[in-house]
Write a protein that holds these residues in place. Structure first.
Motif, PDB file in Angstrom:
ATOM      1  N   HIS A 196       1.011  -1.122  -0.061  1.00  0.00           N
ATOM      2  CA  HIS A 196      -0.168   0.207  -0.099  1.00  0.00           C
ATOM      3  C   HIS A 196       0.840   1.250  -0.091  1.00  0.00           C
ATOM      4  O   HIS A 196       1.801   1.329   0.841  1.00  0.00           O
ATOM      5  CB  HIS A 196      -0.874  -0.084   1.209  1.00  0.00           C
ATOM      6  N   PHE A 197       0.791   2.105  -0.954  1.00  0.00           N
ATOM      7  CA  PHE A 197       1.892   3.108  -1.231  1.00  0.00           C
ATOM      8  C   PHE A 197       1.066   4.351  -0.638  1.00  0.00           C
ATOM      9  O   PHE A 197       0.005   5.050  -1.091  1.00  0.00           O
ATOM     10  CB  PHE A 197       1.772   3.234  -2.901  1.00  0.00           C
ATOM     11  N   ASP A 198       1.965   4.915   0.535  1.00  0.00           N
ATOM     12  CA  ASP A 198       2.875   4.514   0.901  1.00  0.00           C
ATOM     13  C   ASP A 198       3.093   4.796   2.403  1.00  0.00           C
ATOM     14  O   ASP A 198       2.325   5.508   3.011  1.00  0.00           O
ATOM     15  CB  ASP A 198       4.269   5.023   0.240  1.00  0.00           C
ATOM     16  N   VAL A 199       4.130   4.261   3.006  1.00  0.00           N
ATOM     17  CA  VAL A 199       4.432   4.406   4.578  1.00  0.00           C
ATOM     18  C   VAL A 199       3.251   3.875   5.365  1.00  0.00           C
ATOM     19  O   VAL A 199       2.710   4.367   6.173  1.00  0.00           O
ATOM     20  CB  VAL A 199       4.952   5.917   4.878  1.00  0.00           C
ATOM     21  N   HIS A 200       2.766   2.748   4.840  1.00  0.00           N
ATOM     22  CA  HIS A 200       1.628   2.152   5.674  1.00  0.00           C
ATOM     23  C   HIS A 200       2.192   0.800   6.181  1.00  0.00           C
ATOM     24  O   HIS A 200       2.316  -0.135   5.619  1.00  0.00           O
ATOM     25  CB  HIS A 200       0.512   1.742   4.512  1.00  0.00           C
ATOM     26  N   GLY A 240      -0.281  -1.772 -11.802  1.00  0.00           N
ATOM     27  CA  GLY A 240      -0.906  -0.982 -10.554  1.00  0.00           C
ATOM     28  C   GLY A 240      -0.098  -0.792  -9.341  1.00  0.00           C
ATOM     29  O   GLY A 240       0.736  -1.452  -9.120  1.00  0.00           O
ATOM     30  N   ILE A 241      -0.600   0.181  -8.812  1.00  0.00           N
ATOM     31  CA  ILE A 241       0.061   0.625  -7.593  1.00  0.00           C
ATOM     32  C   ILE A 241      -1.472   0.944  -6.714  1.00  0.00           C
ATOM     33  O   ILE A 241      -2.231   1.970  -7.114  1.00  0.00           O
ATOM     34  CB  ILE A 241       0.887   1.876  -7.655  1.00  0.00           C
ATOM     35  N   MET A 242      -1.441   0.591  -5.500  1.00  0.00           N
ATOM     36  CA  MET A 242      -2.531   0.845  -4.405  1.00  0.00           C
ATOM     37  C   MET A 242      -2.105   2.062  -3.595  1.00  0.00           C
ATOM     38  O   MET A 242      -1.160   1.649  -2.913  1.00  0.00           O
ATOM     39  CB  MET A 242      -3.201  -0.322  -3.867  1.00  0.00           C
ATOM     40  N   CYS A 243      -2.616   2.989  -3.647  1.00  0.00           N
ATOM     41  CA  CYS A 243      -2.314   4.211  -2.526  1.00  0.00           C
ATOM     42  C   CYS A 243      -3.058   3.970  -1.277  1.00  0.00           C
ATOM     43  O   CYS A 243      -4.300   3.225  -1.237  1.00  0.00           O
ATOM     44  CB  CYS A 243      -2.663   5.643  -3.085  1.00  0.00           C
ATOM     45  N   SER A 244      -2.471   4.343  -0.088  1.00  0.00           N
ATOM     46  CA  SER A 244      -2.890   3.879   1.224  1.00  0.00           C
ATOM     47  C   SER A 244      -3.873   4.776   1.788  1.00  0.00           C
ATOM     48  O   SER A 244      -4.071   5.807   1.414  1.00  0.00           O
ATOM     49  CB  SER A 244      -1.725   3.588   1.953  1.00  0.00           C
ATOM     50  N   TYR A 245      -4.297   4.207   3.135  1.00  0.00           N
ATOM     51  CA  TYR A 245      -5.490   4.896   3.715  1.00  0.00           C
ATOM     52  C   TYR A 245      -4.675   6.032   4.541  1.00  0.00           C
ATOM     53  O   TYR A 245      -5.369   7.034   4.800  1.00  0.00           O
ATOM     54  CB  TYR A 245      -5.989   3.857   4.959  1.00  0.00           C
TER      55      TYR A 245
END
Length: 755
Positions: A196-200, A240-245
């Motif tokens: 999960h991008f990023d610092v997750h 793909g890249i998934m951005c984080s919460y």
């Protein structure tokens, strides 16, 4: 209801043969370049059709892109989980991701990803034949998870490849390539989506929610620890890249223009699509309070670089609000066109708009599910993922089973198949699942079973008196004690509050040791968990002869265990991909602290752990010698090759896992924040015969010699490079190379990992 109306319209048109002359559209012309075809397809979409294609990345059963009947474009299911097997029903259960990392076997990880892709495609082919669409029914994977394991209490550590940016990056490369297939092929098998991008890296829910958490960190830590594995993923060609919460220094990841545009697209040259994690966009407003309205959340995410939204329900789909924003002139058509192109390009490379017979992947049948090949791969992977932590008096392997005529299987993880899967497991046919009890009980003459905890791993219902009396009243030559967690204790949305064994499991361990004190009973301890537990008592106790960490071995755990420890046993143990602390207080802070240089992970910690990163025993012994370099004095930017020799000095055929570490000692002492040590090479050498000699060499890349300097980027500067072979604390071999001369610029963002 609009989705259902469009689907019915699409279905009726196909039934009536009213697809017009869609095959004449340039986007279906297989002789044209991909970019020309994508441009043509997108040019035929209205802005509102584009928005709908971006708003439905999955998340609930009907959360798929709506069809476009006039172009004969079908619905598409983006949301498929491929962490270590197809999460869809009736799939082969490969061991959890942290187990994959414990193998330290790059090609094996690639093989698991490839097998997963074949099973995903088999399901997809069946769903297409039946006209079924929905969650987990597409070819686009939300995998792999390449976040760094930073704190042992994070519930999702098990989904990662451990705590090392280099190790995680190498596995990211091989997993992505395994999922997608050869880069030279016309079609993808499936497409990867690193997250999960990023610092997750925690927390999930303790002490605060992941939906509102703001990770504060330095530029050095961001670039040196949390970005490199994603750069490796991009270099591997992930679509793909998934951005984080979470937020990063005050800005939500999925609204973070610097993260998604400046770093990802400009700095790392990513050309694929960014999908927002499930309900991450609504959280920009409701949890992070970064903007004042949901519409603003949708707009800021779009502008930052999000292409596709994953949400939990139609009401939480923020990108649907872009319809009104477009009509009111708040966004223009150009940004919509730019954002939808990577989505259509991905679908095109998956073969959606080409004749079905052109794509050999469309021929994959359901026969691959639980095939002999895939079950054997799962078993071999699980076997190589076990980490032998202790083997006092060579209890293992159990060559002479007759010396243990009475064996007790004790504990809540002895026969707990569901909890040995770990989170994000495929739905596995129970017929194929083996446990420690089911696979080992026939190996001994007389066995007994006592789970002790009546509610499984939670162990809230522990009858201490009955258990103690049972141990007092019966004599056992060997007790196989199985303790651990499972997804009831650690999982997505579910952090642990402590490192202790769950609830009364700690008391059970103490009761066993106290009750058996003075007896000749041998104790073999199995730990089934995704992350470290406080087992210092077991490590220090002479009553416990052996400890084997099994991770979440999934369906083949029992059978792999039998191969590893019964009769001659197979010496294919793994190594820890993370540091195992003695106790929680040895860490420099709680799960919300992101200051890596304060002492998190092997790269910065000076506290002696219970088991170090890279630790693990085998049934044999190896001798390393003849270390040399192609040069001992180099200029910044020069290449470097290391040579050494390995010999199996034991009496067993065994695997060995080579580990090469680098410590950089800068000549300019005013520069700081250099890691204590960094893994720069590893390799699993398989089935080395007694007395066999292996000549080993590895090339150290420029990036691996670079250090990050604020305001300048990654530079190779004058330094002494200290290499440690086999162990960074007590190495088998060590040697130095000197860097002299002007600095060499390695880049603003590096990956460490490469192939």
């Amino acid at each position: 209801m609009k989705w259902f109306v469009l689907l019915l319209l699409y279905t009726n048109l196909i039934k009536q043969g009213q697809s017009k002359n869609d095959q004449n559209f340039p986007f279906r012309n297989i002789s044209l370049d991909w970019s020309v075809r994508v441009d043509d397809l997108v040019s035929r979409l209205t802005p509102h059709e584009i928005i709908d294609q971006m708003a439905y990345g999955g998340g609930w059963n009907e959360g798929v892109t709506p069809p476009i009947a006039r172009l004969n474009i079908k619905p598409y299911s983006w949301g498929t989980e491929c962490l270590r097997g197809d999460v869809s029903e009736n799939s082969t259960g490969f061991p959890q991701a942290i187990n994959l990392a414990s193998t330290w076997n790059k090609q094996l990880v690639k093989a698991v990803a490839n097998a997963t892709a074949y099973e995903v495609h088999a399901h997809y082919n069946r769903y297409q034949q039946e006209g079924l669409y929905g969650v987990h029914r597409g070819l686009s994977c939300f995998s792999p998870v390449i976040n760094i394991m930073r704190h042992p209490l994070w519930g999702r550590n098990q989904e990662t490849y451990g705590e090392c940016p280099y190790l995680s990056g190498m596995f990211a490369i091989h997993f992505v390539r395994g999922l997608q297939g050869p880069s030279s092929a016309r079609y993808l098998n499936t497409n990867a989506g690193c997250k999960h991008f990023d610092v997750h890296n925690g927390p999930e829910n303790i002490p605060e929610s992941r939906f509102s958490f703001d990770a504060h960190l330095s530029e050095f830590d961001w670039r040196s620890t949390f970005l490199p594995a994603f750069h490796a993923c991009v270099n591997a060609g992930s679509y793909g890249i998934m951005c984080s919460y979470n937020s990063i220094n005050g800005i939500p990841s999925c609204a973070n223009n610097r993260l998604l545009t400046d770093i990802l697209r400009t700095g790392m040259n990513f050309t694929g699509y960014v999908i927002a994690d499930d309900d991450a966009l609504i959280s920009i407003h409701t949890s992070h309070h970064y903007v004042d309205t949901n519409e603003e959340a949708a707009i800021v995410a779009l502008q930052a670089g999000v292409n596709l939204e994953l949400s939990d329900s139609p009401g939480a789909t923020m990108f649907e609000l872009l319809h009104q924003a477009y009509d009111e002139g708040k966004i223009d058509a150009e940004i919509l066109i730019e954002r939808v192109k990577p989505l259509m390009y991905t679908r095109m490379r998956l073969g959606e708009f080409d004749p079905i017979e052109m794509n050999d992947y469309n021929k994959i049948s359901m026969d691959v599910i639980q095939s002999d090949l895939h079950r054997n791969l799962a078993r071999q992977t699980t076997l190589q993922s076990f980490v032998l932590l202790k083997n006092q008096e060579d209890l293992l392997p159990i060559r002479n089973r007759k010396q243990f005529p009475n064996v007790l299987f004790l504990g809540p993880m002895s026969n707990n198949p569901v909890q040995q899967y770990g989170d994000y497991s495929p739905i596995v046919n129970a017929y194929y699942v083996t446990t420690p009890l089911s696979s080992l009980q026939d190996s001994f003459f007389n066995t007994s079973y006592n789970e002790a905890c009546l509610d499984g791993a939670r162990c809230l219902q522990y009858n201490q008196t009955d258990t103690i009396n049972y141990l007092k009243d019966n004599y056992f030559d060997l007790i196989i004690l199985s303790l651990g967690t499972g997804q009831d204790i650690e999982s997505e949305g579910n952090d642990r509050a402590t490192m202790d064994l769950p609830n009364n499991q700690s008391q059970l361990l103490e009761d066993v040791l106290r009750t058996l004190e003075g007896r000749k009973t041998k104790i073999l301890l199995f730990i089934i968990s995704g992350t470290p537990l406080d087992i210092q008592l077991a490590q220090e106790s002479n009553q416990i002869q052996a400890i084997l960490h099994l991770g979440f071995g999934a369906q083949e755990l029992g059978e792999a265990l039998r191969l590893a420890i019964i009769d001659d046993g197979i010496s294919k143990f793994g190594r820890l991909p993370y540091t195992w602390p003695k106790k929680l207080s040895d860490l420099p802070g709680d799960i919300t602290r992101y200051d890596m240089t304060s002492g998190f992970t092997y790269r910065y910690s000076n506290v002696e752990p219970l088991y170090r990163f890279g630790y693990g025993l085998s049934y044999s012994s190896f001798f390393y010698y003849d270390l040399s370099f192609n040069a001992t004095n180099i200029q910044p930017g020069d290449g470097l090759t290391i040579y050494f020799t390995i010999k199996n000095t034991g009496d067993r055929i065994s695997d060995e896992i080579v580990q090469v570490y680098l410590s950089i000692h800068l000549k300019n002492t005013s520069l700081s924040n250099v890691s204590r040590a960094q893994l720069v090479d590893f390799e699993r050498l398989s089935d080395i015969n007694p007395s066999e000699i292996i000549l080993y060499q590895t090339i150290i890349s420029r990036e691996q010699m670079a250090v990050y300097i604020d305001g300048k980027g990654f530079l190779i500067v004058p330094a002494t490079l200290e290499f440690k072979i086999g162990d960074f604390i007590q190495p088998y071999l060590s040697g130095n190379v000197t860097i002299d001369g002007e600095f060499y610029y390695a880049g603003q963002y590096i990956s460490y990992a490469s192939t």
